[in-house]
Write an enzyme that holds these catalytic residues in place. Structure first.
Site, PDB file in Angstrom:
ATOM      1  CE  LYS A  10      63.485  40.567  19.349  1.00 17.55           C
ATOM      2  NZ  LYS A  10      63.464  39.088  19.268  1.00 17.55           N
ATOM      3  NE  ARG A  20      70.643  31.938  22.592  1.00 18.52           N
ATOM      4  CZ  ARG A  20      69.566  31.168  22.095  1.00 18.52           C
ATOM      5  NH1 ARG A  20      70.168  29.993  21.579  1.00 18.52           N
ATOM      6  NH2 ARG A  20      68.474  31.426  22.077  1.00 18.52           N
TER       7      ARG A  20
HETATM    8  N1  BES Z   1      64.811  38.829  23.909  1.00 13.70           N
HETATM    9  C1  BES Z   1      64.398  37.981  22.963  1.00 13.70           C
HETATM   10  C2  BES Z   1      63.545  36.726  23.443  1.00 13.70           C
HETATM   11  C3  BES Z   1      62.041  37.531  23.897  1.00 13.70           C
HETATM   12  C4  BES Z   1      61.146  36.822  23.046  1.00 13.70           C
HETATM   13  C5  BES Z   1      61.683  38.028  25.085  1.00 13.70           C
HETATM   14  C6  BES Z   1      59.853  37.401  23.154  1.00 13.70           C
HETATM   15  C7  BES Z   1      60.504  38.083  25.209  1.00 13.70           C
HETATM   16  C8  BES Z   1      59.462  37.868  24.393  1.00 13.70           C
HETATM   17  C9  BES Z   1      65.680  37.071  22.653  1.00 13.70           C
HETATM   18  O1  BES Z   1      66.776  37.907  22.243  1.00 13.70           O
HETATM   19  C10 BES Z   1      65.307  36.298  21.273  1.00 13.70           C
HETATM   20  O2  BES Z   1      65.018  37.204  20.166  1.00 13.70           O
HETATM   21  N2  BES Z   1      65.369  35.141  21.060  1.00 13.70           N
HETATM   22  C11 BES Z   1      64.976  34.526  19.862  1.00 13.70           C
HETATM   23  C12 BES Z   1      65.984  33.047  19.779  1.00 13.70           C
HETATM   24  C13 BES Z   1      65.888  32.548  18.564  1.00 13.70           C
HETATM   25  C14 BES Z   1      66.294  33.377  17.516  1.00 13.70           C
HETATM   26  C15 BES Z   1      66.744  31.207  18.720  1.00 13.70           C
HETATM   27  C16 BES Z   1      63.637  33.879  20.130  1.00 13.70           C
HETATM   28  O3  BES Z   1      63.297  33.586  21.424  1.00 13.70           O
HETATM   29  O4  BES Z   1      62.911  34.011  19.134  1.00 13.70           O
HETATM   30 MN    MN Z   2      67.024  38.570  20.549  1.00 17.16          MN
END
Ligand code: BES
Ligand code: MN
Ligand code: ZN
Length: 491
Positions: A269, A345
C-alpha cells in the site's frame, strides 16, 4: 453511568443538566415547558438574538446557576414532519456529547409521543451510551473523561423500562468491537484476538475452537495460509459456537474478515492508500466477536450461532506470497493471486468453505473488503450483496431498526468474466471498475449454492475520522447491532 426512565416532569426534576428537544415551528409553546424552572420569555428573546433555529443538530447551552438545575441544553430536532427515530438518535447523541465534562445528573425531555415508547427508550439509551464512549486504554496518564453519573429519560411510560435491560449487552458488544478495532496492530495480533475469543467463551459459555497453522493446513486452507505466510505471526482460525438451551430450529453463521494488519503484501500500500490505518482491517471480525459477546449474554432461543474468523496479517517477508502465485483453497478451487492486496477475499474463501461445512441455514460475512465500496457508498453506508432475497430483506430490516445504513448492491453475474485466469480456476482481482462487486462475486465462488449467504462490505463504515452520529471519532463498531437484531429475529 446509569440510564433510567423517570415519570417526573421537567419542573419536578432536579439535577445538573436538562436537555430539551425543540421541533421547528411554535417555539413559544414548546418553551412553555420551562415555566417554573426559568423565564421562558427571556430565553426566547435570547434565542432570537442568537438567531437560533431548532434544525436537526443545532444546540444551545444555557447556564442557569439555579439550585435545582444548573444548565439547560436546547437541542434542535428539525421539522416535525421529518422527525424520525433516526433523527432522535442523532439529536440524543449531540446532547450527550455536549454533556461530556459535567458530572452529576442529567435528564432528557424530547417530544416523542408519536413513536412506540420502547423504541424511543432503546434508541435514546443506545445513543447516549455509544456517543459518550471514549477509549483511554493507550494513554499513560488519561485525562479525565467526565460524564453524567446518571441519565434519566423523562416523559416515557413505565412499560418502556424493561427494554433498558438490553442496553448493556448490546452496547458492551459494540464497545468491545470498537476496542478491538481501535487497538494498534502491535497490540492486537491474531493470537491476542484468539485469546479475546477464548475469554468470551469462558464468560458466556460458548464453545471455542482455535485452529493453528498446522491444523489449517490439514483442512487444506491454502488461500488463507498464503496470506499469512509473509508474517512472523502465527495465523489463528477462530470458531465460537453459541448453542441455545432447548430445541434448535435454525443454525446461522457469522464470518468476519480478521486482518490485524494489511500492508498490501508485495502489492504494498503506497501513496494515498493509508497503510497506517490498516489496523482496522479486522473490523469484520470485531463486529462478529462483539456480536458474540452480546448474544452470549442475551441467549436467543432456538438459534445455534457460529462465529468464524480466519485471522492473520498481510505482510512482506522472504516467504510472502509473490504476485502471480497460484494457491488452492479448501474446496479445491485454484486461485491465481494477481494482487496480494486483495487478501481479505482469500482468507474469507477458506472461512466461508468452513462455514458451509457446518450446514447452516444462512451465512453472513462482514469485511473491510474494498476501497471501491467506499467510493460507491461513502463512509456512512455499508454495501450488501446476497444470493437470497429473504436474507437480504432480513438484514436490511435488522440494520434499519438500529440506524446502521446498509444498501443492497447487485451480484452482476457477467462481471465474473473479470475474474477469469489464464492458468487457474479464478484470479483474486478483477478490473478496477465495479471492484466491490467482483470482490463479492469472488466470495460467492466459495459458497455452497444451497446456503443463503450475504456479504457486507464495511470498508467505509468501520471507522469515523471525526464524530459522526452516534460514533465518536475512531472505531465505530459498525455491524454489531445489525448482527444482534438479525440473530434475535431468527428464533
Ligand atoms: N483492506 C483493503 C480494503 C480497504 C481499503 C479497506 C480502504 C478500508 C479502506 C483490502 O484488503 C484491499 O486492499 N482491497 C483492494 C483490492 C484491490 C487490490 C482489488 C482495494 O480495495 O484497493
Ligand atoms: Mn488489502
Ligand atoms: Zn485488507
Amino acid at each position: 453511568m446509569q440510564i433510567s426512565i423517570n415519570q417526573e416532569t421537567p419542573q419536578g426534576w432536579s439535577g445538573s443538566t436538562l436537555a430539551i428537544g425543540l421541533l421547528e415551528g411554535d417555539i413559544t409553546a414548546q418553551l412553555g415547558i420551562l415555566s417554573g424552572i426559568c423565564n421562558p420569555q427571556l430565553i426566547e428573546k435570547y434565542l432570537k438574538e442568537k438567531e437560533f433555529s431548532p434544525t436537526l443538530g443545532e444546540s444551545v447551552k444555557l447556564t442557569l446557576l439555579e439550585k435545582n438545575i444548573q444548565q439547560i441544553l436546547l437541542i434542535g430536532l428539525g421539522k416535525p414532519e421529518e422527525f424520525s427515530i433516526n433523527s432522535l438518535r442523532e439529536a440524543t447523541a449531540i446532547a450527550s456529547r455536549a454533556s461530556i465534562g459535567s458530572e452529576g445528573k442529567m435528564a432528557f425531555h424530547f417530544p416523542c409521543n408519536n413513536f412506540d415508547s420502547s423504541c424511543v427508550a432503546k434508541a435514546m439509551a443506545e445513543s447516549i451510551r455509544l456517543s459518550i464512549f471514549k477509549d483511554l486504554r493507550f494513554q499513560s496518564d488519561p485525562k479525565s473523561h467526565k460524564v453524567p453519573q446518571s441519565i434519566e429519560l423523562l416523559g416515557l411510560p413505565e412499560s418502556a423500562k424493561s427494554i433498558l435491560d438490553l442496553i448493556d449487552p448490546i452496547c458492551s458488544g459494540v464497545e468491545l468491537a470498537r476496542e478491538l478495532v481501535g487497538a494498534p496492530p502491535n497490540d492486537l495480533t491474531p493470537s491476542s484476538l484468539a485469546n479475546e475469543a477464548l475469554k468470551l467463551s469462558e464468560q458466556y459459555n460458548l464453545e471455542c475452537k482455535i485452529l493453528n497453522r498446522a491444523e489449517c493446513e490439514k483442512e487444506g486452507m491454502g488461500a488463507y495460509l498464503a496470506v499469512s505466510q509473509g508474517s512472523d505471526l502465527e495465523p489463528k482460525f477462530i470458531h465460537l459456537t453459541y448453542k441455545p438451551n432447548g430445541e434448535i430450529k435454525r443454525r446461522i453463521a457469522m464470518v468476519g474478515k480478521g486482518l490485524t494488519f494489511d500492508s498490501g503484501g508485495y502489492n504494498l500500500k503506497v501513496g494515498a492508500s493509508q497503510i497506517e490505518m490498516m489496523k482496522y482491517d479486522m473490523g469484520g471480525s470485531a463486529a462478529v466477536i462483539g456480536a458474540a459477546r452480546a448474544l452470549g449474554e442475551m441467549c436467543p432461543a432456538n438459534t445455534e450461532i457460529h462465529f468464524i474468523v480466519a485471522s492473520c496479517e498481510n505482510m512482506v517477508n522472504g516467504s510472502a506470497v509473490h504476485p502471480g502465485d497460484i494457491v488452492k483453497a479448501s474446496n479445491g478451487t485454484t486461485i491465481e493471486i494477481n494482487n496480494t492486496d486483495a487478501e481479505g477475499r482469500l482468507t474469507l474463501a477458506d472461512a466461508l468453505v468452513y462455514a458451509c461445512k457446518l450446514n447452516p441455514d444462512s451465512i453472513v460475512d462482514l469485511a473491510t473488503l474494498t476501497g471501491a465500496c467506499v467510493i460507491a457508498l461513502g463512509e456512512e453506508i455499508a454495501g450488501l450483496w446476497s444470493n437470497n432475497d429473504q436474507l437480504a430483506d432480513e438484514l436490511q430490516k435488522a440494520s434499519s431498526d438500529c440506524g446502521e445504513n446498509l444498501w443492497r448492491m447487485p451480484l452482476q453475474k457477467s462481471y465474473k468474466e473479470g475474474l477469469k485466469s489464464m492458468l487457474a480456476d479464478i484470479k483474486n482481482t478483477g478490473p478496477r471498475s465495479g471492484g466491490s462487486i467482483t470482490a463479492a462475486l469472488f466470495l460467492n465462488e466459495f459458497i455452497n449454492k444451497k446456503v443463503a449467504w450475504a456479504h457486507i462490505d464495511i470498508a467505509g463504515t468501520c471507522w469515523a475520522d471525526k464524530d459522526r452520529g452516534l460514533d465518536p471519532a475512531g472505531a465505530t463498531g459498525y455491524g454489531v447491532r445489525t448482527l444482534i437484531n438479525w440473530a434475535m429475529s431468527q428464533g
